[in-house]
Design a protein around this motif. Sequence first.
Motif, PDB file in Angstrom:
ATOM      1  N   GLU A 126     -30.478  14.133 -68.496  1.00 65.31           N
ATOM      2  CA  GLU A 126     -29.601  14.390 -69.648  1.00 65.31           C
ATOM      3  C   GLU A 126     -29.038  13.084 -70.199  1.00 65.31           C
ATOM      4  N   ARG A 127     -28.692  12.178 -69.298  1.00 65.09           N
ATOM      5  CA  ARG A 127     -28.154  10.875 -69.734  1.00 65.09           C
ATOM      6  C   ARG A 127     -29.222  10.144 -70.564  1.00 65.09           C
ATOM      7  N   LEU A 128     -30.468  10.200 -70.109  1.00 65.71           N
ATOM      8  CA  LEU A 128     -31.549   9.539 -70.854  1.00 65.71           C
ATOM      9  C   LEU A 128     -31.771  10.244 -72.201  1.00 65.71           C
TER      10      LEU A 128
ATOM     11  N   ARG B  53     -43.689  14.109 -67.791  1.00 67.88           N
ATOM     12  CA  ARG B  53     -43.735  12.909 -68.623  1.00 67.88           C
ATOM     13  C   ARG B  53     -42.646  13.035 -69.673  1.00 67.88           C
ATOM     14  N   MET B  54     -41.738  12.059 -69.720  1.00 62.27           N
ATOM     15  CA  MET B  54     -40.576  12.146 -70.618  1.00 62.27           C
ATOM     16  C   MET B  54     -40.821  11.226 -71.816  1.00 62.27           C
ATOM     17  N   TYR B  55     -41.215  11.850 -72.944  1.00 61.11           N
ATOM     18  CA  TYR B  55     -41.576  11.080 -74.127  1.00 61.11           C
ATOM     19  C   TYR B  55     -40.352  10.762 -74.971  1.00 61.11           C
TER      20      TYR B  55
ATOM     21  N   ASP C  41     -35.890   0.039 -73.092  1.00 61.96           N
ATOM     22  CA  ASP C  41     -35.547  -0.267 -71.719  1.00 61.96           C
ATOM     23  C   ASP C  41     -34.394   0.642 -71.305  1.00 61.96           C
ATOM     24  N   LYS C  42     -34.278   1.802 -72.055  1.00 67.64           N
ATOM     25  CA  LYS C  42     -33.123   2.661 -71.788  1.00 67.64           C
ATOM     26  C   LYS C  42     -33.214   3.299 -70.403  1.00 67.64           C
TER      27      LYS C  42
ATOM     28  N   ASN D  55     -41.024   8.286 -61.877  1.00 71.84           N
ATOM     29  CA  ASN D  55     -40.660   6.859 -61.908  1.00 71.84           C
ATOM     30  C   ASN D  55     -39.160   6.673 -62.095  1.00 71.84           C
ATOM     31  N   TYR D  56     -38.578   7.510 -62.956  1.00 66.76           N
ATOM     32  CA  TYR D  56     -37.145   7.385 -63.267  1.00 66.76           C
ATOM     33  C   TYR D  56     -36.307   7.694 -62.019  1.00 66.76           C
TER      34      TYR D  56
END
Length: 479
Positions: A21-23, A124-126, A133-134, A457-458
């Motif tokens: 959610e932050r992203l 996958r978060m597009y 670089d967020k 990855n996140y």
Amino acid sequence: MAPQLDGYFKQVDKLSESFIERLRKAVAIPSVSADDKRRPDVVKMSEFLVSELEALGAHVESRPLGLQPGKKDLHLPPVVVARYGDSPEKRTLLLYGHYDVQPAGKSDGWATDPFTLTVDEKGRMYGRGSTDDKGPVLGWLNAIQAHKEAGVEIPVNLLMCFEGMEEYGSEGLDDFIEKEAKPGGFFEKADAVCISDNYWLGTKKPCLTYGLRGCNYYSVSISGPGQDLHSGLFGGSVQEPMTDLVRVLGTLVDTNGKIKIPGINEMVVPVTEDEKSLYADISYTMDNLYESIGSKTGVYSDKENTLMARWRYPSLSVHGIEGVFSDPGAKTVIPAKVIGKFSIRTVPDMKSDQVDQLVFKYMKDEFAKLGSKNTISVELMHAGNWWVTSPKDWSFTAAGRAVEKVFGVKPDLTREGGSIPVTLTFQKATGKSVLLLPIGSSTDAAHSINEKLDRWNYIEGTKLLGAYLHYLAEEGMKA
Ligand SMILES: NCC(=O)N[C@@H](Cc1c[nH]cn1)C(=O)O
Ligand SMILES: [Zn+2]
Ligand SMILES: [Zn+2]
């Protein structure tokens, strides 16, 4: 240490949805630094970071950088500096990242809206900025939050420096870093610097990065007629700027990437036998390249030459032309003024000023050969230096241990073809170790359409960044 880290890792897993959610909130702010009209959004993104950091209990300051050079009345976005922990018993780590992004529009060919984080069934978060670089910047914030909520103490003090002009050559930041690294400055106490803003070589094995190429970015403007013209009425009777421009741009580099500007390749340090042997150990295959680029159009057929071309040789890319017709359909216009954009990725021992002089002279000579009555002007838009360090100090050791703990493998030691202009500035200004610790994968498509960061990855990357802090504290006791 293991039980403490286990508690931290569990907390990261527990908080993973809130991290996404932050992203999502961050990606929704179109903080494009290259577009003057988007500057309020870049500032909004800085405010988002300030409020997130304050909510975590950090001391935060938003520092103005003044007006943007060469622009009328346009302020540079602020640098967000923060401190989390200030214990004299602990080592202090300075983190750098950037909150601006490359331009993006649905019309470029994105499958989804670039400023709406879209997560598919494979995780996958597009979204623009998800990996560059967020995501990595928020990874540090996530690491702080998970420590807090797990009741695990962070064993180092953290200083942070998040800028909003990295994708535009980090305008204004060098002077700021130099000032703040001096006695009495915000970064004075830094014992090491860590940057998470590049990518793994493949999709599963992390790496630690010890080198970057630099980037000198140029514009070449050719003008002739006083305004755009009808090609039926005037075609054949006027010398056309666009024709001249494509001809000069076409002389810069050949199909296999060989730079044609005399003197450029001569500045590159020769490969030694020692260096050659490093490439053999790196886990990389041509399929990794093909997967990342989405085709089999590589210049070389072997990994050594491919990696050397990306990391230790210069390259020249032509990026675009301003002032031209670029919509679908057919418009019969002769553009009056066109501006070509190209950049050179620089490597040891290329000197930025000498590169500029060679470029200016070459462009003028090539233009003169055309015998055109149009006028040309070539300018450097921004420049950032290359950087290479030794990957053998306490911070690299700590990061290597953290990779082994989280991923169960030893990291590759890599260089990177991209540029992070302030890396060398941090190293020189602080005199301390600088480490690049990426969490994104080779398939993330940074700068391209459909940029993404994998959920795996996140979240595992957040674990890695947090674990590194613990091993850094341990290695710091020995150093
Ligand atoms: N993730 C680092 C990155 O993408 N850096 C940019 C920075 C830049 C922009 N213009 C010159 N350097 C890059 O393109 O490498
Ligand atoms: Zn970046
Ligand atoms: Zn970038």
